[in-house]
Design a protein around this motif. Structure first.
Motif, PDB file in Angstrom:
ATOM      1  N   GLU A   1       0.984  -1.303   0.208  1.00 42.77           N
ATOM      2  CA  GLU A   1       0.038   0.042   0.024  1.00 42.77           C
ATOM      3  C   GLU A   1       1.081   1.119  -0.210  1.00 42.77           C
ATOM      4  O   GLU A   1       0.394   2.807   0.541  1.00 42.77           O
ATOM      5  CB  GLU A   1      -1.258  -0.025   1.301  1.00 42.77           C
ATOM      6  CG  GLU A   1      -2.111  -1.169   1.964  1.00 42.77           C
ATOM      7  CD  GLU A   1      -2.789  -1.354   2.206  1.00 42.77           C
ATOM      8  OE1 GLU A   1      -2.516  -0.516   3.295  1.00 42.77           O
ATOM      9  OE2 GLU A   1      -3.621  -2.119   2.296  1.00 42.77           O
TER      10      GLU A   1
ATOM     11  N   LYS B   1      -4.869   0.004  -2.903  1.00 40.65           N
ATOM     12  CA  LYS B   1      -3.920   0.989  -3.445  1.00 40.65           C
ATOM     13  C   LYS B   1      -5.014   2.166  -3.163  1.00 40.65           C
ATOM     14  O   LYS B   1      -6.451   2.083  -4.291  1.00 40.65           O
ATOM     15  CB  LYS B   1      -3.562   0.909  -4.908  1.00 40.65           C
ATOM     16  CG  LYS B   1      -1.704   0.310  -4.382  1.00 40.65           C
ATOM     17  CD  LYS B   1      -1.489  -0.019  -5.201  1.00 40.65           C
ATOM     18  CE  LYS B   1       0.027  -1.386  -4.794  1.00 40.65           C
ATOM     19  NZ  LYS B   1      -0.864  -2.741  -4.766  1.00 40.65           N
ATOM     20  N   CYS B   2      -4.590   3.309  -3.003  1.00 40.99           N
ATOM     21  CA  CYS B   2      -5.673   4.814  -3.726  1.00 40.99           C
ATOM     22  C   CYS B   2      -5.002   5.809  -3.712  1.00 40.99           C
ATOM     23  O   CYS B   2      -3.471   5.225  -5.044  1.00 40.99           O
ATOM     24  CB  CYS B   2      -5.921   5.173  -2.464  1.00 40.99           C
ATOM     25  SG  CYS B   2      -6.954   3.750  -1.844  1.00 40.99           S
TER      26      CYS B   2
ATOM     27  N   CYS C   1      -6.696   6.632  -9.364  1.00 42.10           N
ATOM     28  CA  CYS C   1      -7.316   6.947  -9.753  1.00 42.10           C
ATOM     29  C   CYS C   1      -7.653   7.179 -11.323  1.00 42.10           C
ATOM     30  O   CYS C   1      -9.318   7.140 -11.847  1.00 42.10           O
ATOM     31  CB  CYS C   1      -7.891   8.671  -9.040  1.00 42.10           C
ATOM     32  SG  CYS C   1      -8.576   8.463  -7.003  1.00 42.10           S
TER      33      CYS C   1
ATOM     34  N   TYR D   1      -7.992   4.083 -12.811  1.00 42.88           N
ATOM     35  CA  TYR D   1      -9.479   3.612 -13.038  1.00 42.88           C
ATOM     36  C   TYR D   1     -10.265   4.797 -14.523  1.00 42.88           C
ATOM     37  O   TYR D   1     -11.063   4.237 -14.919  1.00 42.88           O
ATOM     38  CB  TYR D   1     -10.374   3.697 -11.739  1.00 42.88           C
ATOM     39  CG  TYR D   1     -10.327   2.892 -10.693  1.00 42.88           C
ATOM     40  CD1 TYR D   1     -10.840   1.288 -10.802  1.00 42.88           C
ATOM     41  CD2 TYR D   1      -9.661   3.143  -9.870  1.00 42.88           C
ATOM     42  CE1 TYR D   1     -10.023   0.216 -10.518  1.00 42.88           C
ATOM     43  CE2 TYR D   1      -9.172   1.979  -8.910  1.00 42.88           C
ATOM     44  CZ  TYR D   1      -9.280   1.443  -9.069  1.00 42.88           C
ATOM     45  OH  TYR D   1      -8.710  -0.327  -8.592  1.00 42.88           O
TER      46      TYR D   1
ATOM     47  N   ASN E   1     -11.996  -2.253  -4.060  1.00 43.80           N
ATOM     48  CA  ASN E   1     -10.274  -1.560  -3.487  1.00 43.80           C
ATOM     49  C   ASN E   1     -11.674  -0.108  -2.524  1.00 43.80           C
ATOM     50  O   ASN E   1     -11.270  -0.114  -1.618  1.00 43.80           O
ATOM     51  CB  ASN E   1      -9.870  -0.598  -4.639  1.00 43.80           C
ATOM     52  CG  ASN E   1      -8.702  -0.946  -4.232  1.00 43.80           C
ATOM     53  OD1 ASN E   1      -8.458  -1.532  -3.269  1.00 43.80           O
ATOM     54  ND2 ASN E   1      -7.764  -0.484  -5.602  1.00 43.80           N
ATOM     55  N   LEU E   2     -12.598  -0.432  -3.030  1.00 45.20           N
ATOM     56  CA  LEU E   2     -13.851   0.994  -1.958  1.00 45.20           C
ATOM     57  C   LEU E   2     -14.464  -0.424  -0.698  1.00 45.20           C
ATOM     58  O   LEU E   2     -14.538   1.026   0.338  1.00 45.20           O
ATOM     59  CB  LEU E   2     -15.340   0.956  -2.473  1.00 45.20           C
ATOM     60  CG  LEU E   2     -15.304   2.088  -3.688  1.00 45.20           C
ATOM     61  CD1 LEU E   2     -16.308   2.467  -4.439  1.00 45.20           C
ATOM     62  CD2 LEU E   2     -15.140   3.563  -3.050  1.00 45.20           C
TER      63      LEU E   2
ATOM     64  N   ARG F   1      -8.062   1.646   3.420  1.00 48.07           N
ATOM     65  CA  ARG F   1      -8.832   3.081   2.655  1.00 48.07           C
ATOM     66  C   ARG F   1      -9.429   3.316   1.708  1.00 48.07           C
ATOM     67  O   ARG F   1      -9.696   4.629   0.677  1.00 48.07           O
ATOM     68  CB  ARG F   1      -6.635   3.280   1.739  1.00 48.07           C
ATOM     69  CG  ARG F   1      -6.159   3.475   3.034  1.00 48.07           C
ATOM     70  CD  ARG F   1      -4.717   3.403   2.303  1.00 48.07           C
ATOM     71  NE  ARG F   1      -4.706   4.919   2.003  1.00 48.07           N
ATOM     72  CZ  ARG F   1      -3.425   4.571   0.609  1.00 48.07           C
ATOM     73  NH1 ARG F   1      -2.130   4.107   0.418  1.00 48.07           N
ATOM     74  NH2 ARG F   1      -3.638   5.811   0.674  1.00 48.07           N
ATOM     75  N   GLY F   2     -10.408   2.068   1.439  1.00 51.87           N
ATOM     76  CA  GLY F   2     -11.491   2.748   0.764  1.00 51.87           C
ATOM     77  C   GLY F   2     -12.251   4.410   0.326  1.00 51.87           C
ATOM     78  O   GLY F   2     -12.665   4.404  -0.433  1.00 51.87           O
ATOM     79  N   LYS F   3     -12.325   4.911   1.818  1.00 52.43           N
ATOM     80  CA  LYS F   3     -13.146   6.127   1.896  1.00 52.43           C
ATOM     81  C   LYS F   3     -12.319   6.729   0.571  1.00 52.43           C
ATOM     82  O   LYS F   3     -13.121   7.917   0.253  1.00 52.43           O
ATOM     83  CB  LYS F   3     -12.855   6.384   2.888  1.00 52.43           C
ATOM     84  CG  LYS F   3     -14.152   5.859   3.613  1.00 52.43           C
ATOM     85  CD  LYS F   3     -14.417   6.296   5.200  1.00 52.43           C
ATOM     86  CE  LYS F   3     -15.629   5.531   6.183  1.00 52.43           C
ATOM     87  NZ  LYS F   3     -15.332   5.777   7.328  1.00 52.43           N
ATOM     88  N   GLU F   4     -10.981   6.468   0.353  1.00 47.51           N
ATOM     89  CA  GLU F   4     -10.037   7.653  -0.447  1.00 47.51           C
ATOM     90  C   GLU F   4     -10.743   8.189  -1.621  1.00 47.51           C
ATOM     91  O   GLU F   4     -10.927   8.377  -2.302  1.00 47.51           O
ATOM     92  CB  GLU F   4      -9.238   7.994  -0.047  1.00 47.51           C
ATOM     93  CG  GLU F   4      -8.437   7.544   1.269  1.00 47.51           C
ATOM     94  CD  GLU F   4      -7.134   7.859   0.991  1.00 47.51           C
ATOM     95  OE1 GLU F   4      -6.386   7.639   0.349  1.00 47.51           O
ATOM     96  OE2 GLU F   4      -6.163   7.056   2.221  1.00 47.51           O
ATOM     97  N   LEU F   5     -12.001   6.639  -2.949  1.00 49.36           N
ATOM     98  CA  LEU F   5     -11.786   6.650  -4.135  1.00 49.36           C
ATOM     99  C   LEU F   5     -13.219   7.204  -3.999  1.00 49.36           C
ATOM    100  O   LEU F   5     -13.809   6.298  -5.473  1.00 49.36           O
ATOM    101  CB  LEU F   5     -11.967   4.999  -3.963  1.00 49.36           C
ATOM    102  CG  LEU F   5      -9.993   4.523  -4.356  1.00 49.36           C
ATOM    103  CD1 LEU F   5     -10.072   2.864  -4.393  1.00 49.36           C
ATOM    104  CD2 LEU F   5      -9.527   5.437  -5.504  1.00 49.36           C
TER     105      LEU F   5
END
Length: 649
Positions: free
Chosen positions: A299, A343-344, A349, A352, A402-403, A407-411
């Motif tokens: 990560e 990963k975020c 982003c 994606y 990933n969500l 750390r999914g909130k960052e996406l």
């Protein structure tokens, strides 16, 4: 019963024995004690005998006063021993686990259940694995008992591999949730550890490192030198938890071979030193596929930057015609998508976004190539099965998974952005993002607007979107009370397999915003896939929800030709009726009914004994009339079942 007079009598008799039987008749305190205990004479035969002996001791005509005294004291001691109690000031509190214990003692476990569970964990044989798995699913609280936890550690060496892997997974999950009691399990894992051992010892390392991480670094280093084969690989992979191991891992990447080198590379990718990333930049220039594959468990921001650079570069080369849509392109994109896990950041982003823009083009591009027989297919990002899906599907699933990561909130902003652009395919992602915000009203509004869409002709129910709703809610699970402070509840739960050590990782976090309207919306869809989810969400302790769901399931069971799906949830809801269910099912069969089918169906049927007997009677009547064709001894089976249910009334 107040035993104070009995204790007083014993005290006076002991005093009399010390003073001597010659003076005992003159003890006025003893006389009062005998009078006080006399009303208890009818309470039991033992007390009656004690009163008789006490009166005999005080009598002038007693010929063997010493013998009567000894008999009375013996009976008093025996009686009071059985009635003994320990008292302490304060209020009673439930037994709590403390640091260093393997686990708590679980009350009210029937011996038959505990004995069978321990036997299944400690021995091999047919049927034991399914028994353990089903019991863990239905009564997970039993596995917190200290006796069962110790047996789970033993089961890490089970000859049946699936049981050993499940035992490891349960210990990891339990250890993460109950860290206070893991010290006792840690002791069992480290006791008699053999670094030259086989798979059992490797599993011990995996449980320890997944729960304790860097806290057990001394243990990893202590045994690494003597470790062999799979145990050595597990210990090398465990070194990823501590930055102190960076130099050692760099050295191991040069000296180890095969799977051990693979573990060293994956572990090194979790470090953040300059030497580490200089090493991987050099590797990426020579062998980008190997470099990306090593990033799957990391990560680190550097890992996200390396993976995104290779992914975006690969897409750009394909667009410019520099790379053909062949197996090499497929393998590279597969590796990158696997490495997106956990990963975020802005780089991920952008990956994606670019993937969403070309998702449908990549689905078909390989088919257009000369001599190509199929489109490019990709392994699902969770790697829980060998099924392969088109690029557009795998990239959506990757974002959804990933969500759910820590750390999914960052996406979440990205999910909303893609949903606004591409709508339906990204509904599961935006729903997962909404769940992370713990806002029930927001989740409810999002679902309602997606399913019940506004148009120029008013609102209409979009049943064609059911598949996306199912994807969004398939990770929602019902929790037993033991995991939610005695209240039950729901969680988002998913799993994925790490490509480093091929171990299953669980993701789990509580949901607080599940409103009643969410259930209402899903029930309006009247879809079997939704019904499967609703069935899994039944909570027997929630009477209001059970009433609503059982009413819905009963109506659905009368509409669906094959209504067996609804029998178990109706029974779980405590539904008392089954009128018309069996008749509806067996009338819908286009072939003769067998006795086995009848036994199987009625074994799952909900309702009271009277309701079951009535339904069986109606089916028997139809069989006798010939309205339903039967073979074997169907009528006899139904008659026996009816008598059995009537006997329960």
């Amino acid at each position: 019963m107040d035993l104070t007079p009995v204790y007083e009598l014993r005290e006076r008799l002991k005093t009399g024995a010390v003073a001597g039987t010659g003076l005992i008749r003159e003890d006025f305190r003893l006389k009062r004690a005998v009078e006080a205990v006399a009303p208890l004479e009818k309470a039991s035969p033992v007390l009656a005998r004690i009163v008789q002996l006490s009166k005999q001791i005080m009598s002038e005509s007693c010929e063997d006063r010493a013998g009567a005294l000894l008999d009375a004291l013996t009976l008093l001691d025996a009686l009071l021993c059985t009635q003994g109690a320990v008292e302490a000031e304060g209020t009673a509190e439930p037994f709590a686990e403390t640091e260093g214990t393997v686990g708590a003692y679980t009350e009210n476990i029937p011996y038959s259940v505990l004995s069978a569970l321990l036997d299944a964990l400690q021995h091999s044989g047919g049927g034991r694995y399914s028994y353990v798995v089903n019991l863990h699913k239905e009564q997970p609280q039993l596995f917190g008992d200290y006796r069962v936890r110790a047996a789970l550690v033993e089961a890490l060496g089970a000859s049946y591999g699936e049981l050993a892997e499940d035992a490891a997974g349960w210990l990891i999950e339990d250890g993460i949730q109950n860290r206070n009691s893991f010290a006792g399990i840690r002791f069992l894992l480290e006791k008699d550890f053999d670094p030259k051992g086989k798979k059992e010892m490797a599993r011990r390392v995996q449980v320890l490192e997944r729960v304790d991480g860097a806290l057990a670094n001394d243990f990893y280093l202590k045994h690494l030198g003597a470790a062999k084969k799979e145990v050595r690989a597990a210990l090398i992979h465990a070194l990823r938890h501590s930055q102190e191991n960076e130099e050692l891992l760099l050295s191991l990447c040069d000296t180890e071979t095969g799977n051990n080198k693979k573990m060293a590379l994956h572990a090194l990718a979790c470090m953040n030193g300059e030497k580490t990333w200089a090493f991987f930049e050099s590797l990426a220039a020579k062998d980008p596929l190997s470099a990306v594959t090593c990033m799957e468990g990391s990560e680190r921001p550097e890992a996200a930057k390396l993976v995104s650079g290779i992914f975006l570069g690969t897409l750009a080369d394909w667009r410019k015609g520099k790379r053909k849509p062949d197996n090499e392109l497929e393998a590279m994109l597969n590796a990158c998508i696997s490495a997106f896990s956990g990963k975020c950041g802005a780089e991920i982003c952008e990956c994606y976004r670019q993937a969403a823009a070309v998702r449908t083009v990549l689905d078909e591009v390989k088919k257009a190539e000369k001599n190509a027989t199929s489109a490019m297919l990709f392994f699902r990002p969770d790697h829980l099965s060998n099924s392969r899906v088109p690029f557009s599907e795998v990239i959506r699933e990757s974002l959804f998974l990933n969500l759910l990561m820590p750390r999914g909130k960052e996406l979440a902003p990205l999910a909303w952005e893609l949903y606004q652009t591409y709508r339906e395919p990204y509904f599961p992602a935006v729903m997962a993002a909404a769940f992370r915000e713990e806002d029930g009203a927001k989740c409810q509004a999002l679902l309602r607007d997606f399913v019940d869409e506004s148009g120029i002709f008013g609102r209409r129910l979009r049943k064609d979107r059911t598949i996306f709703v199912w994807e969004a809610f398939s990770a929602m699970k019902s929790l037993p009370a033991v995991y939610a402070d005695g209240t039950g509840g729901y969680v988002m739960q998913a799993a994925y397999v790490s490509q480093a050590d091929l171990q299953k990782n669980s993701i789990r976090y509580p949901l607080y915003g599940i409103t009643e309207e969410i259930f209402d919306i899903l029930m309006r869809l009247e879809d079997k896939s939704m019904d499967v989810l609703l069935s899994a969400w039944v909570q027997p302790g929630n009477e209001a929800l059970c009433r609503r769901l059982s009413s819905y399931f009963y109506i659905r069971a009368q509409k669906e030709k094959d209504n067996r799906l609804y029998l178990k949830p109706l029974k779980k809801c405590g539904f008392e009726s089954c009128k018309g269910l069996a008749v509806h099912y067996f009338r819908g069969l286009a072939r003769p009914v067998s006795a086995w089918e009848i036994n199987s169906y009625f074994g799952e049927l909900p309702g009271s004994a009277a309701a079951k007997a009535e339904e069986a009677g109606q089916l028997l009547l139809l069989l006798k009339r010939g309205s339903i064709k039967g073979r074997d001894n169907c009528a006899a089976v139904l008659e026996a079942y009816i008598q059995e249910q009537k006997a329960l009334l």
